[in-house]
Design an enzyme around this catalytic site. Sequence first.
Site, PDB file in Angstrom:
ATOM      1  N   GLU A  56       1.442  -0.761  -5.105  1.00 51.62           N
ATOM      2  CA  GLU A  56       0.475   0.287  -5.424  1.00 51.62           C
ATOM      3  C   GLU A  56       1.282   1.577  -5.431  1.00 51.62           C
ATOM      4  OE1 GLU A  56      -3.322   2.762  -3.680  1.00 51.62           O
ATOM      5  OE2 GLU A  56      -1.571   2.246  -2.488  1.00 51.62           O
ATOM      6  N   ASP A  74       0.836  -1.196   0.000  1.00 51.96           N
ATOM      7  CA  ASP A  74       0.000   0.000   0.000  1.00 51.96           C
ATOM      8  C   ASP A  74       0.877   1.255   0.000  1.00 51.96           C
ATOM      9  OD1 ASP A  74      -2.716   1.211   0.364  1.00 51.96           O
ATOM     10  OD2 ASP A  74      -1.830   1.929   2.238  1.00 51.96           O
TER      11      ASP A  74
END
Length: 548
Positions: free
Chosen positions: A277, A212
Amino acid sequence: MTASNPTPLTSDDDWWRSAAVYQVYVRSFADSDGDGVGDLRGIRERLPYLRDLGVDALWLTPFYTSPMVDGGYDVADYRDVDPMFGTLTDFDAMITDAHALGLRIIVDLVPNHTSSAHPWFAAALAAAPGSPERARYLFAEGRGADGELPPNDWESIFGGPAWTRVPDGQWYLHLFDPAQPDLNWRHPEVRAEFEDVLRFWLDRGVDGFRIDVAHGMIKAEGLPDVGFSSMTTGRRQSELLGKGRLPYFDQDEVHDIYRSWRPILDSYPGGRMAVAEAWAETPQRLARYIGPDELHQAFSFDFLDATWSADSFRKVIDTALAEAKIVGAPTTWVLSNHDKQRHVTRYGDGEIGLRRARAASLLMLALPGCAYLYQGEELGLPEVLDLPDELRQDPSFLRTGESRDGCRVPIPWSGELAPYGFGPAGGTPSWLPAPATWAALSVAAQAGVPGSTLELYRAALRIRHSHPALGRDAGGVVWLETTGPGVLAFRRTAGDAELTCVVNLSDAEILIDGYGRPVAASAELTEQGAGHVLPVDAAAWFDRRRAG
């Protein structure tokens, strides 16, 4: 399987190069205990469905101990399961069953920030300015005569200032919600902690990590001002990066972190992997996250953002494939996820949106590389736009009025009434309500029904696994001449096998001839002479075996 004796699925170290990965938003997949929230046992019970769908791996959103201010992306304990989702024993049982069914497990890792409930941050608040406890985070003195102004002009992704002041006058940085304080990744203790977290889950048998905010862990030295209004409400990170590299994103030092992680991943059997990401100013900078000494993949969000036109899709595909070739890694394709409006709705909603979504899915699944599917897209679910404000839980909604809750509504499994088999009969209503129209979209309503979206996905994934021209070692995309500017057609080959994908994005039906027999189509084809008529907003795959 035990934590000290992990069982890798197979010895195929390159499985991730051509995998179809299914994203499970844990809260909204399946509720085993009737409390209205999805959990690990619910996932375990539904694993046969995912095997039959034809995916290779599951990516689980955070299930760690958390106050759930941001749906679990505010982690208080990286080595345990939140009671909302079960226990570590439940996790171990789930991953054992998944591996037995041929499914790999990718877990979300949230390294940019912790929860404000994390023991480290509690210790930081209790300690004095300049203390070792505060050094793990990004505390700074304010500006102004009495330090009453934030240290710089950075703004939160969720809207408002990226700084919160504590009672002793210092400020701490949070690029997201104030309950998500950013870590100081120049601190060796932070780096050591997350290397240990990686090993903890690898020892339990996980096959990979989705990182993330992979571009955000390092902030520019001195925390300089951005110099422009950085986070206008609703602006996409990619738009901001288009103005130039931001002092809190995509700093060169972030690559040192991944170069220290890669040997850890490589030290475990079975092809353990990581996908970023990451947002970057250019495709070239995004490609730097990928390589034999860093991460295995980075999401290609440009495909998700492509407009419904042949020119847009072709440009995105060509760019992504060219960049993948440079770094020697597979491209990742994605149409929807837990942060974006579902593509049925983005493409027009209703019947036209569903037609286009089905066609886009066939396009994506025919491309070389790895495809990431978001739970419910195989059912043709649209975005839920009319959720009551009081039920929305996305923290960005409270600050900006924009919400990601509409793509997080629990998926329908069966029955005529909400929550459509999401949990056991008589249980608590699901944490977000599903619309009355979703009875016709449930798994039970579509399973075995010719032409349903679920059966389209099952057929496409089955062909993707079995057709030589869609395999990992098949050739790349060869574009073909088409009947007009609104049509995309490309061919992939392996030996004597050919598969041609045709997508009609024009405003008129087209006649297709000479590509072989149709093996999958997002809309009904009509035979005409030796060819087939492909309707508007539709895609089809054609198989041909060359002589000799």
